[in-house]
Motif scaffolding. Sequence first.
Motif, PDB file in Angstrom:
ATOM      1  N   UNK A 107       0.861  -1.184   0.000  1.00  0.00           N
ATOM      2  CA  UNK A 107       0.000   0.000   0.000  1.00  0.00           C
ATOM      3  C   UNK A 107       0.899   1.236   0.000  1.00  0.00           C
ATOM      4  N   UNK A 108       0.764   2.044  -1.045  1.00  0.00           N
ATOM      5  CA  UNK A 108       1.556   3.266  -1.171  1.00  0.00           C
ATOM      6  C   UNK A 108       0.612   4.443  -1.359  1.00  0.00           C
ATOM      7  N   UNK A 109       0.547   5.295  -0.336  1.00  0.00           N
ATOM      8  CA  UNK A 109      -0.353   6.452  -0.412  1.00  0.00           C
ATOM      9  C   UNK A 109       0.291   7.577  -1.222  1.00  0.00           C
ATOM     10  N   UNK A 110       1.450   8.042  -0.774  1.00  0.00           N
ATOM     11  CA  UNK A 110       2.159   9.067  -1.542  1.00  0.00           C
ATOM     12  C   UNK A 110       3.665   8.824  -1.521  1.00  0.00           C
ATOM     13  N   UNK A 111       4.072   7.671  -1.039  1.00  0.00           N
ATOM     14  CA  UNK A 111       5.488   7.342  -0.984  1.00  0.00           C
ATOM     15  C   UNK A 111       5.893   6.403  -2.105  1.00  0.00           C
ATOM     16  N   UNK A 112       7.049   5.791  -1.950  1.00  0.00           N
ATOM     17  CA  UNK A 112       7.566   4.900  -2.993  1.00  0.00           C
ATOM     18  C   UNK A 112       7.999   3.573  -2.399  1.00  0.00           C
ATOM     19  N   UNK A 113       7.790   2.513  -3.174  1.00  0.00           N
ATOM     20  CA  UNK A 113       8.196   1.164  -2.791  1.00  0.00           C
ATOM     21  C   UNK A 113       9.001   0.570  -3.937  1.00  0.00           C
ATOM     22  N   UNK A 114      10.168   0.029  -3.633  1.00  0.00           N
ATOM     23  CA  UNK A 114      11.021  -0.603  -4.644  1.00  0.00           C
ATOM     24  C   UNK A 114      11.305  -2.038  -4.219  1.00  0.00           C
TER      25      UNK A 114
END
Length: 215
Positions: A107-114
Amino acid sequence: MPGELVPDRGELRASHEDRDWAVERLRVAAGDGRLTLDELDERLDVALKARTYGELEALFVDLPADGPAPAGGVAAVSPKDMSRIVVDSASAKRDGPWVVPQRMGIESKSGSVVLDFTSAIIALPTLEIEASVRSGSVTLVVPPDVFVDVDDVAVKSGSVHNRAQPAPATPVRLRVHVTGKVRSGSITVRPPRPPRRSFWQWLLRRPRPMTAIAR
């Protein structure tokens, strides 16, 4: 030689692989709620600077499971059934020798996932990812032997791009099926970037080194 003193295991020098494995164990422990963020940061700093097995083993005296991997290879690990990553305006990354679970919820609201699968420890043939992306981003970095299917992701006003398609003759080691929805964010699948040239390679105009694929 006869009469030569043999050092205890704790005095033996640790390798880069041993340190990487210790870092991943600490991250998993923090994800399970066994370590606070401050404790994780403190132990990661010690793990990255550790010179011997004894220094690494001291990081796990109050944690379950086995100690650091023995010399000559990474210890066998059991992948989790489910792993979750939730970010608001922050960022999260899985790279290096991280253990790929059977399922993931992102779940990514306004961030980043790599998620970088280049050196990941892959014990299962498939991975199911359910993603919910608002205005953030999710990036999957995959080597040629990892296939990603994003056809079942619902897109509102964001974007889904798959720039990593394996060659037909490449054996597939892991199949990743991504579902979920993207509102105004993005999901991107791409291959690893070529390693940067060293100063001397640039000076001598040598070609970039080939990207190694974890097996």
